[in-house]
Design a protein around this motif. Structure first.
Motif, PDB file in Angstrom:
ATOM      1  N   ALA A  42       9.151  -0.342  -4.299  1.00 50.08           N
ATOM      2  CA  ALA A  42       7.686  -0.357  -4.244  1.00 50.08           C
ATOM      3  C   ALA A  42       7.087   0.228  -5.518  1.00 50.08           C
ATOM      4  O   ALA A  42       6.112  -0.307  -6.055  1.00 50.08           O
ATOM      5  CB  ALA A  42       7.201   0.402  -3.010  1.00 50.08           C
ATOM      6  N   LEU A  46       4.756  -1.876  -8.072  1.00 47.49           N
ATOM      7  CA  LEU A  46       3.418  -1.363  -8.369  1.00 47.49           C
ATOM      8  C   LEU A  46       3.253  -1.069  -9.855  1.00 47.49           C
ATOM      9  O   LEU A  46       2.172  -1.257 -10.409  1.00 47.49           O
ATOM     10  CB  LEU A  46       3.129  -0.110  -7.538  1.00 47.49           C
ATOM     11  CG  LEU A  46       1.741   0.505  -7.701  1.00 47.49           C
ATOM     12  CD1 LEU A  46       0.635  -0.495  -7.359  1.00 47.49           C
ATOM     13  CD2 LEU A  46       1.614   1.755  -6.841  1.00 47.49           C
ATOM     14  N   GLU A  74       6.432  -0.512   2.731  1.00 47.79           N
ATOM     15  CA  GLU A  74       5.619  -0.153   1.563  1.00 47.79           C
ATOM     16  C   GLU A  74       5.736  -1.204   0.472  1.00 47.79           C
ATOM     17  O   GLU A  74       4.754  -1.525  -0.193  1.00 47.79           O
ATOM     18  CB  GLU A  74       6.040   1.220   1.000  1.00 47.79           C
ATOM     19  CG  GLU A  74       5.116   2.310   1.401  1.00 47.79           C
ATOM     20  CD  GLU A  74       5.390   3.620   0.694  1.00 47.79           C
ATOM     21  OE1 GLU A  74       4.509   4.475   0.805  1.00 47.79           O
ATOM     22  OE2 GLU A  74       6.432   3.808   0.054  1.00 47.79           O
ATOM     23  N   ALA A  77       3.604  -4.057   1.411  1.00 49.80           N
ATOM     24  CA  ALA A  77       2.181  -3.707   1.230  1.00 49.80           C
ATOM     25  C   ALA A  77       1.783  -3.798  -0.242  1.00 49.80           C
ATOM     26  O   ALA A  77       0.686  -4.258  -0.564  1.00 49.80           O
ATOM     27  CB  ALA A  77       1.924  -2.311   1.776  1.00 49.80           C
ATOM     28  N   VAL A  78       2.663  -3.375  -1.137  1.00 45.55           N
ATOM     29  CA  VAL A  78       2.378  -3.501  -2.568  1.00 45.55           C
ATOM     30  C   VAL A  78       2.302  -4.976  -2.934  1.00 45.55           C
ATOM     31  O   VAL A  78       1.435  -5.390  -3.710  1.00 45.55           O
ATOM     32  CB  VAL A  78       3.440  -2.772  -3.428  1.00 45.55           C
ATOM     33  CG1 VAL A  78       3.250  -3.085  -4.910  1.00 45.55           C
ATOM     34  CG2 VAL A  78       3.378  -1.269  -3.202  1.00 45.55           C
ATOM     35  N   ALA A  97      -4.946  -2.332  -0.548  1.00 44.64           N
ATOM     36  CA  ALA A  97      -4.542  -0.997  -1.009  1.00 44.64           C
ATOM     37  C   ALA A  97      -4.985   0.093  -0.047  1.00 44.64           C
ATOM     38  O   ALA A  97      -4.262   1.075   0.157  1.00 44.64           O
ATOM     39  CB  ALA A  97      -5.110  -0.732  -2.399  1.00 44.64           C
ATOM     40  N   PHE A 100      -3.226   0.520   4.120  1.00 41.21           N
ATOM     41  CA  PHE A 100      -1.850   0.906   4.396  1.00 41.21           C
ATOM     42  C   PHE A 100      -1.741   2.414   4.243  1.00 41.21           C
ATOM     43  O   PHE A 100      -2.399   3.006   3.389  1.00 41.21           O
ATOM     44  CB  PHE A 100      -0.893   0.202   3.414  1.00 41.21           C
ATOM     45  CG  PHE A 100       0.559   0.402   3.739  1.00 41.21           C
ATOM     46  CD1 PHE A 100       1.175  -0.374   4.692  1.00 41.21           C
ATOM     47  CD2 PHE A 100       1.296   1.392   3.100  1.00 41.21           C
ATOM     48  CE1 PHE A 100       2.527  -0.187   5.002  1.00 41.21           C
ATOM     49  CE2 PHE A 100       2.630   1.590   3.403  1.00 41.21           C
ATOM     50  CZ  PHE A 100       3.244   0.800   4.356  1.00 41.21           C
ATOM     51  N   GLU A 101      -0.933   3.031   5.062  1.00 46.06           N
ATOM     52  CA  GLU A 101      -0.701   4.477   4.990  1.00 46.06           C
ATOM     53  C   GLU A 101       0.444   4.729   4.015  1.00 46.06           C
ATOM     54  O   GLU A 101       1.620   4.640   4.364  1.00 46.06           O
ATOM     55  CB  GLU A 101      -0.343   5.015   6.385  1.00 46.06           C
ATOM     56  CG  GLU A 101      -0.301   6.510   6.479  1.00 46.06           C
ATOM     57  CD  GLU A 101      -1.664   7.154   6.289  1.00 46.06           C
ATOM     58  OE1 GLU A 101      -1.706   8.223   5.679  1.00 46.06           O
ATOM     59  OE2 GLU A 101      -2.666   6.593   6.756  1.00 46.06           O
ATOM     60  N   TRP A 102       0.084   5.015   2.760  1.00 42.09           N
ATOM     61  CA  TRP A 102       1.075   5.179   1.695  1.00 42.09           C
ATOM     62  C   TRP A 102       1.800   6.508   1.825  1.00 42.09           C
ATOM     63  O   TRP A 102       1.203   7.513   2.180  1.00 42.09           O
ATOM     64  CB  TRP A 102       0.394   5.094   0.322  1.00 42.09           C
ATOM     65  CG  TRP A 102      -0.312   3.798   0.135  1.00 42.09           C
ATOM     66  CD1 TRP A 102      -1.647   3.574   0.242  1.00 42.09           C
ATOM     67  CD2 TRP A 102       0.277   2.527  -0.159  1.00 42.09           C
ATOM     68  NE1 TRP A 102      -1.928   2.238   0.026  1.00 42.09           N
ATOM     69  CE2 TRP A 102      -0.758   1.577  -0.222  1.00 42.09           C
ATOM     70  CE3 TRP A 102       1.591   2.103  -0.374  1.00 42.09           C
ATOM     71  CZ2 TRP A 102      -0.536   0.230  -0.487  1.00 42.09           C
ATOM     72  CZ3 TRP A 102       1.812   0.756  -0.641  1.00 42.09           C
ATOM     73  CH2 TRP A 102       0.768  -0.159  -0.693  1.00 42.09           C
ATOM     74  N   LEU A 106       3.854   7.259  -3.330  1.00 42.43           N
ATOM     75  CA  LEU A 106       2.965   6.211  -3.842  1.00 42.43           C
ATOM     76  C   LEU A 106       1.469   6.506  -3.716  1.00 42.43           C
ATOM     77  O   LEU A 106       0.670   5.832  -4.366  1.00 42.43           O
ATOM     78  CB  LEU A 106       3.256   4.887  -3.126  1.00 42.43           C
ATOM     79  CG  LEU A 106       4.433   4.082  -3.632  1.00 42.43           C
ATOM     80  CD1 LEU A 106       4.561   2.784  -2.869  1.00 42.43           C
ATOM     81  CD2 LEU A 106       4.320   3.804  -5.106  1.00 42.43           C
ATOM     82  N   ALA A 107       1.071   7.478  -2.940  1.00 38.63           N
ATOM     83  CA  ALA A 107      -0.350   7.704  -2.671  1.00 38.63           C
ATOM     84  C   ALA A 107      -1.153   7.927  -3.957  1.00 38.63           C
ATOM     85  O   ALA A 107      -2.186   7.270  -4.169  1.00 38.63           O
ATOM     86  CB  ALA A 107      -0.522   8.885  -1.720  1.00 38.63           C
ATOM     87  N   ILE A 110      -1.209   4.704  -6.135  1.00 39.10           N
ATOM     88  CA  ILE A 110      -2.157   3.713  -5.618  1.00 39.10           C
ATOM     89  C   ILE A 110      -3.586   4.091  -6.022  1.00 39.10           C
ATOM     90  O   ILE A 110      -4.371   3.240  -6.469  1.00 39.10           O
ATOM     91  CB  ILE A 110      -2.043   3.565  -4.085  1.00 39.10           C
ATOM     92  CG1 ILE A 110      -0.750   2.835  -3.714  1.00 39.10           C
ATOM     93  CG2 ILE A 110      -3.254   2.856  -3.492  1.00 39.10           C
ATOM     94  CD1 ILE A 110      -0.719   1.357  -4.066  1.00 39.10           C
TER      95      ILE A 110
END
Length: 196
Positions: A42, A46, A74, A77-78, A97, A100-102, A106-107, A110
């Motif tokens: 991920a 990203l 994840e 989601a990316v 973006a 999704f619960e990163w 990644l939080a 993002i």
């Protein structure tokens, strides 16, 4: 597999360095026949989106085995963000973006990606429009009406509250070329020489 350089880049928020770093490390792992079970897929995907390298992101996604794609939510989601970028679904980028619960890895990445993307979109709007409705800015910037208006005004645009239109403040073209006397003298001598 030593991923300490990738972890260090994430910790330092040096996001633009991660894509080439991941590409090199993955090639090294493949050449040695190392397993990539612990690979930060991920983060790698990203990182290509962060530097706006959609072709590399798409190629990376297509090269992944289906079981990797299925096993890592994840990563999927990316990829949804990447699909929105590829299809120019501006509002969809924000929805994907923020929907999704990163995880902790990644939080922040993002958040940085969204800010960079928002700045890039704002620059494109500045070049493309002389006036634009607040609703259109909201669509492109993925913000509330108040936030989009404040962002635009803080960046030099002006608001007509009656029509809910923003007037774009185009940056002035820079023409700071100074011609020093010695260069002018050499040019004059050159032209004189060619004429005679």
């Amino acid at each position: 597999m030593d991923l300490s350089a990738v972890q260090a880049a994430l910790s330092d928020k040096s996001y633009s360095t991660i894509a080439p770093l991941c590409d090199d490390l993955l090639l090294q792992a493949a050449s040695r026949g190392s397993t990539t079970d612990e690979w930060p897929y991920a983060v790698h995907l990203l990182s290509h989106l962060y530097v706006n390298d959609l072709n590399s992101a798409r190629f990376f996604w297509k090269s992944l085995p289906q079981e990797v794609k299925d096993a890592r939510p994840e990563l999927a989601a990316v990829w949804r963000i990447g699909q929105c970028l590829w299809n120019r679904e501006y509002a969809g980028v924000y929805t994907a973006a923020q929907g999704f619960e990163w995880g902790p890895e990644l939080a922040d990445f993002i958040t940085a990606f969204l800010e960079r993307y928002r700045q890039r979109i704002f620059q494109l709007l500045t070049k493309a429009y002389s006036t634009i409705s607040i609703a259109d800015v909201v669509h492109f910037m993925g913000m509330s009406e108040d936030d989009a208006t404040n962002y635009a005004v803080q960046n030099g645009w002006s608001l007509d509250a009656a029509t809910k239109m923003l007037t774009v403040n185009k940056p002035k073209a820079q023409t700071n070329q100074k011609l020093d006397a010695s260069k002018l003298q050499r040019l004059t001598e050159c032209v004189f020489h060619l004429e005679h």
